[in-house]
Design an enzyme around this catalytic site. Structure first.
Site, PDB file in Angstrom:
ATOM      1  N   HIS A  38       0.841  -1.207   0.000  1.00  0.00           N
ATOM      2  CA  HIS A  38       0.000   0.000   0.000  1.00  0.00           C
ATOM      3  C   HIS A  38       0.879   1.261   0.000  1.00  0.00           C
ATOM      4  O   HIS A  38       0.386   2.356   0.259  1.00  0.00           O
ATOM      5  CB  HIS A  38      -0.890   0.033   1.249  1.00  0.00           C
ATOM      6  CG  HIS A  38      -1.780  -1.158   1.394  1.00  0.00           C
ATOM      7  ND1 HIS A  38      -2.713  -1.508   0.453  1.00  0.00           N
ATOM      8  CD2 HIS A  38      -1.881  -2.090   2.376  1.00  0.00           C
ATOM      9  CE1 HIS A  38      -3.348  -2.605   0.855  1.00  0.00           C
ATOM     10  NE2 HIS A  38      -2.855  -2.971   2.017  1.00  0.00           N
ATOM     11  N   ARG A  94      -9.706   3.049  -6.154  1.00  0.00           N
ATOM     12  CA  ARG A  94     -11.160   2.903  -5.957  1.00  0.00           C
ATOM     13  C   ARG A  94     -11.766   4.274  -5.696  1.00  0.00           C
ATOM     14  O   ARG A  94     -11.095   5.143  -5.112  1.00  0.00           O
ATOM     15  CB  ARG A  94     -11.413   1.996  -4.756  1.00  0.00           C
ATOM     16  CG  ARG A  94     -12.859   1.630  -4.563  1.00  0.00           C
ATOM     17  CD  ARG A  94     -13.032   0.667  -3.393  1.00  0.00           C
ATOM     18  NE  ARG A  94     -14.352   0.071  -3.421  1.00  0.00           N
ATOM     19  CZ  ARG A  94     -14.814  -0.767  -2.510  1.00  0.00           C
ATOM     20  NH1 ARG A  94     -14.043  -1.122  -1.493  1.00  0.00           N
ATOM     21  NH2 ARG A  94     -16.031  -1.269  -2.594  1.00  0.00           N
ATOM     22  N   MET A 110     -14.366 -15.772  -4.215  1.00  0.00           N
ATOM     23  CA  MET A 110     -13.309 -15.438  -3.241  1.00  0.00           C
ATOM     24  C   MET A 110     -13.837 -15.522  -1.811  1.00  0.00           C
ATOM     25  O   MET A 110     -13.147 -15.957  -0.903  1.00  0.00           O
ATOM     26  CB  MET A 110     -12.742 -14.044  -3.523  1.00  0.00           C
ATOM     27  CG  MET A 110     -11.759 -14.012  -4.687  1.00  0.00           C
ATOM     28  SD  MET A 110     -11.088 -12.364  -4.987  1.00  0.00           S
ATOM     29  CE  MET A 110     -10.109 -12.067  -3.521  1.00  0.00           C
ATOM     30  N   ARG A 122     -16.610  -8.015   2.373  1.00  0.00           N
ATOM     31  CA  ARG A 122     -17.784  -7.408   3.016  1.00  0.00           C
ATOM     32  C   ARG A 122     -18.950  -7.316   2.028  1.00  0.00           C
ATOM     33  O   ARG A 122     -19.875  -8.107   2.081  1.00  0.00           O
ATOM     34  CB  ARG A 122     -17.389  -6.025   3.564  1.00  0.00           C
ATOM     35  CG  ARG A 122     -18.395  -5.379   4.499  1.00  0.00           C
ATOM     36  CD  ARG A 122     -17.925  -3.993   4.904  1.00  0.00           C
ATOM     37  NE  ARG A 122     -17.804  -3.096   3.763  1.00  0.00           N
ATOM     38  CZ  ARG A 122     -18.787  -2.313   3.299  1.00  0.00           C
ATOM     39  NH1 ARG A 122     -19.952  -2.297   3.914  1.00  0.00           N
ATOM     40  NH2 ARG A 122     -18.600  -1.538   2.237  1.00  0.00           N
TER      41      ARG A 122
END
Ligand code: A3P
Length: 265
Positions: A84, A105, A206, A228
């Site tokens: 990241h 995103r 996944m 989520r």
């Protein structure tokens, strides 16, 4: 992450031209892209390693995987990592031919996903509004999202070893994204492999895959898991009109003079 750990990476992490890095601001689809590249390099097979070992986390190495030495493998077979880190701290990016796959995103959905991440994995106890206030000030891990994205976006314009993708673009046409990524990292693709990678990297697949769903990461009971919702536009269920106005204003200012846009769903 400490300064010492960052210094270790800068000093000791040797990047080879053959390396591949999946890079994203947290909660932008990092794991998703890890799964795509892992399946591509493995002829569509999951193998038997959990994803975070198959595509290890560069800056997490100091706390996991027995330290950086675990990552110091020879250049062959080709090494795959995820990170990241911002462009300015990323090992090798400006002076090697290693390949960097950056996934961005839309920041509104990112904020909601990040909020749940902090609650479930980092024991954050604040409200959504508390988190929102910190997020827009960049007082979260890895700083303000638009600074992170813009730095990589600018670099990707001039550097052939960076491909810049959007989460939403991958969401809307996963087979096309798989082709782009395969082409970028020089993996030959046929219809069977493309379809197999697409199927095994779908959200549902996944989520039910114990090697790819990150269920092994400790988290607080009663909060959503890593896999989520995986949708575009979930922010509409959380943002008040006032929060939306603050965010739109911020985006307008930060993105002024650039051609970067986001799909907010
Ligand atoms: P949500 O919290 O909005 O569901 P990262 O891996 O960078 O931490 O990103 C996590 C986010 O990516 C989560 O978003 C997760 O659900 C989403 N994600 C992971 N795999 C996905 C997939 N196959 N398709 C769509 N979204 C996915």
């Amino acid at each position: 992450m400490t300064q010492k750990e960052l210094d270790e990476i800068a000093k000791k992490f040797k990047v080879y031209d053959s390396d591949v890095f999946v890079v994203a601001y947290p909660k932008s689809g990092t794991t998703w892209m890890e799964q795509i590249v892992h399946l591509l390099r493995n002829n569509g097979e999951q193998g038997d390693q959990v994803l975070s070992e198959a595509v290890p986390w560069v800056e997490g190495a100091a706390n996991r995987y027995d330290g950086l030495s675990h990552l110091m493998k020879p250049s062959s077979p080709r090494r795959y990592f995820h990170s990241h880190l911002p462009y300015s701290l990323m090992p090798g990016v400006s002076h090697t031919k290693a390949k960097y796959i950056y996934i961005a995103r839309n920041p509104k959905d990112n904020a909601v996903s990040f909020y749940y991440h902090c609650c479930s994995k980092l024991n954050y106890n604040g409200s959504w509004q508390d988190f929102f206030d910190l997020y827009v000030q960049g007082k979260v891990g890895y700083g303000f999202i638009l600074d992170h994205i813009l730095e990589w976006w600018h670099a990707s314009i001039f550097q052939k070893n960076i491909i810049f993708l959007h989460y939403e673009q991958v969401h809307k046409n996963i087979e096309n994204a798989i082709s782009q990524v395969a082409n970028f990292i020089d993996i030959s693709l046929n219809d069977t492999l493309r379809k197999s990678v697409a199927t095994k990297s779908s959200f549902a697949s996944m989520k039910s895959n114990s090697l790819a769903n990150l269920d092994w990461v400790p988290q607080r009971k009663g909060f959503p898991k890593h896999m989520r919702r995986g949708i575009i536009g979930d922010w509409r269920n959380y943002f008040s009109d006032a929060q939306n106005a603050i965010f739109d204003d911020l985006c307008k200012k930060k993105l002024a003079g650039t051609e970067l846009t986001f799909d907010f769903g």
